[in-house]
Design a protein around this motif. Sequence first.
Motif, mmCIF file in Angstrom:
data_model
loop_
_atom_site.group_PDB
_atom_site.id
_atom_site.type_symbol
_atom_site.label_atom_id
_atom_site.label_comp_id
_atom_site.label_asym_id
_atom_site.label_seq_id
_atom_site.Cartn_x
_atom_site.Cartn_y
_atom_site.Cartn_z
ATOM 1 N N VAL A 70 0.840 -1.203 0.000
ATOM 2 C CA VAL A 70 0.000 0.000 0.000
ATOM 3 C C VAL A 70 0.873 1.251 0.000
ATOM 4 O O VAL A 70 1.772 1.398 0.829
ATOM 5 N N GLU A 71 0.606 2.132 -0.939
ATOM 6 C CA GLU A 71 1.251 3.450 -0.955
ATOM 7 C C GLU A 71 0.356 4.483 -0.273
ATOM 8 O O GLU A 71 0.810 5.238 0.590
ATOM 9 N N THR A 72 -0.902 4.524 -0.689
ATOM 10 C CA THR A 72 -1.876 5.425 -0.076
ATOM 11 C C THR A 72 -3.218 4.727 0.036
ATOM 12 O O THR A 72 -3.497 3.764 -0.683
ATOM 13 N N CYS A 73 -4.055 5.238 0.933
ATOM 14 C CA CYS A 73 -5.432 4.743 1.038
ATOM 15 C C CYS A 73 -6.313 5.904 1.457
ATOM 16 O O CYS A 73 -6.017 6.599 2.437
ATOM 17 N N GLY A 74 -7.377 6.134 0.708
ATOM 18 C CA GLY A 74 -8.316 7.189 1.047
ATOM 19 C C GLY A 74 -9.134 6.834 2.273
ATOM 20 O O GLY A 74 -9.346 5.662 2.597
ATOM 21 N N LEU A 75 -9.566 7.859 2.971
ATOM 22 C CA LEU A 75 -10.482 7.710 4.096
ATOM 23 C C LEU A 75 -11.848 8.184 3.642
ATOM 24 O O LEU A 75 -12.022 9.340 3.252
ATOM 25 N N CYS A 76 -12.821 7.284 3.697
ATOM 26 C CA CYS A 76 -14.164 7.531 3.175
ATOM 27 C C CYS A 76 -15.160 7.551 4.330
ATOM 28 O O CYS A 76 -14.937 6.910 5.371
ATOM 29 N N HIS A 135 -10.703 1.328 1.736
ATOM 30 C CA HIS A 135 -11.095 0.723 0.464
ATOM 31 C C HIS A 135 -10.882 1.681 -0.708
ATOM 32 O O HIS A 135 -11.605 1.618 -1.702
ATOM 33 N N GLU A 136 -9.898 2.557 -0.591
ATOM 34 C CA GLU A 136 -9.499 3.424 -1.693
ATOM 35 C C GLU A 136 -7.979 3.332 -1.819
ATOM 36 O O GLU A 136 -7.243 4.264 -1.529
ATOM 37 N N ILE A 137 -7.541 2.172 -2.265
ATOM 38 C CA ILE A 137 -6.148 1.757 -2.123
ATOM 39 C C ILE A 137 -5.365 1.931 -3.418
ATOM 40 O O ILE A 137 -5.822 1.530 -4.484
ATOM 41 N N ILE A 138 -4.191 2.510 -3.306
ATOM 42 C CA ILE A 138 -3.234 2.566 -4.404
ATOM 43 C C ILE A 138 -1.935 1.945 -3.921
ATOM 44 O O ILE A 138 -1.467 2.241 -2.809
ATOM 45 N N VAL A 188 -7.406 -0.679 -5.687
ATOM 46 C CA VAL A 188 -8.460 -1.589 -5.224
ATOM 47 C C VAL A 188 -9.492 -0.748 -4.479
ATOM 48 O O VAL A 188 -9.128 0.102 -3.654
ATOM 49 N N GLY A 189 -10.762 -0.993 -4.773
ATOM 50 C CA GLY A 189 -11.832 -0.243 -4.127
ATOM 51 C C GLY A 189 -12.632 -1.084 -3.156
ATOM 52 O O GLY A 189 -12.096 -1.940 -2.451
ATOM 53 N N LYS A 191 -3.361 11.110 -5.838
ATOM 54 C CA LYS A 191 -4.739 11.526 -5.633
ATOM 55 C C LYS A 191 -5.755 10.486 -6.113
ATOM 56 O O LYS A 191 -6.959 10.709 -6.033
ATOM 57 N N ALA A 192 -5.264 9.357 -6.622
ATOM 58 C CA ALA A 192 -6.148 8.413 -7.312
ATOM 59 C C ALA A 192 -6.990 7.557 -6.380
ATOM 60 O O ALA A 192 -8.042 7.062 -6.787
ATOM 61 N N GLY A 193 -6.574 7.355 -5.128
ATOM 62 C CA GLY A 193 -7.301 6.465 -4.231
ATOM 63 C C GLY A 193 -8.792 6.746 -4.159
ATOM 64 O O GLY A 193 -9.610 5.830 -4.321
ATOM 65 N N PRO A 194 -9.217 7.996 -3.934
ATOM 66 C CA PRO A 194 -10.650 8.281 -3.825
ATOM 67 C C PRO A 194 -11.455 7.969 -5.075
ATOM 68 O O PRO A 194 -12.680 7.821 -5.001
ATOM 69 N N LEU A 195 -10.806 7.840 -6.220
ATOM 70 C CA LEU A 195 -11.539 7.474 -7.430
ATOM 71 C C LEU A 195 -12.107 6.061 -7.323
ATOM 72 O O LEU A 195 -13.110 5.735 -7.960
ATOM 73 N N PHE A 196 -11.483 5.201 -6.513
ATOM 74 C CA PHE A 196 -11.879 3.800 -6.437
ATOM 75 C C PHE A 196 -13.098 3.562 -5.545
ATOM 76 O O PHE A 196 -13.594 2.443 -5.471
#
Length: 338
Positions: free
Chosen positions: A33-39, A61-64, A85-86, A145-150
């Motif tokens: 994991v490099e980054t993961c969004g917080l939703c 669940h917004e994983i890059i 991965v979303g 910035k791509a994590g939240p796209l998932f």
Amino acid sequence: MIRSYAAFEPKGTLKPHEFDPGPLPAAEVEIAVETCGLCHSDLSLINDDWGMSEYPLVPGHEIIGRVVETGAGVTHLSKGQRVGVGWFAHSCLTCQHCMSGDHNMCGQASGVAASWNGRTGGFADRVRSQAAWAVPLPEGVDAEKAGPLFCGGITVFNPLVQYGIRPTDRVGVIGIGGLGHLALKFLKAWGCEVTAFTSSDSKADEARGFGAHRVVNSRDKAALKAEAGRYDLVLSTVNVPLEWSSYMAALAPRGRLHMVGAVLDPMEISAFSLIGKQKDVSGTSVGAPSTIATMLDFCARHGITAQTEHMKMSLVNEAIAHLEAGKARYRIVLENDF
């Protein structure tokens, strides 16, 4: 061993948690994991708002990240490849839904989001996913910035695909937050006339910057009434109950009120508000891997990214408090610092 941050009880503070995931299944990949969004969905799962959480629960669940290991049956991904991965990380791949391209509707679908079936999320140094759900990041998409796209991104992009939204359509978006700001960006690039419905006058200029042609104060009953019969689609991204009759009235004939925000209260909508002009009420969650890949290509073509704030993963509890306080603008991305 995988190092992570986990909740051990509903509404619990996340604490360090290590576990052995066992041998890698043949159809899966392991991702650094490099980054993961917080939703906001992470908060619902931590708090068990939906009555489905299992503990210890590793959210995210917004994983890059980069593929570091591939199962024996994986042929289309390679070590070092950057993927995302979303919400979902597994489906059966053989049922009618999967074979029709609707993997997200598979009865056996499970994901990193809810930690069910032994799966864990991306608030960790490693995560595992069925290879079919690990979607490669194309050139032109900003990985940071791509994590939240998932999750947030595909949640508002999927309805445009599912319901054949046309560039000539008039579309309203309720709520200019983590989902809504991405919806405005997608719809503007899609070619639609876009209206933002917001209860905060302070967000009007931002909404226009994200792509809204028009902004309507959703607390102004006269302004809402003036929108009657205008919209082919009204997309609700909020998780609170509203006066839905006003938005039903805003729909044009054959218009659609579409829900992507997880409102827990029942919706009160009269049959006559549907019958006379053949209006619809519908909802979708996230999308299938092929739709996610299409969304990423669309983002690369049009330069679409989420507006993000970045924090170290070790500050996850501070990030959660920031989100709960409604201060996030508009998606929080956690950077792995294990």
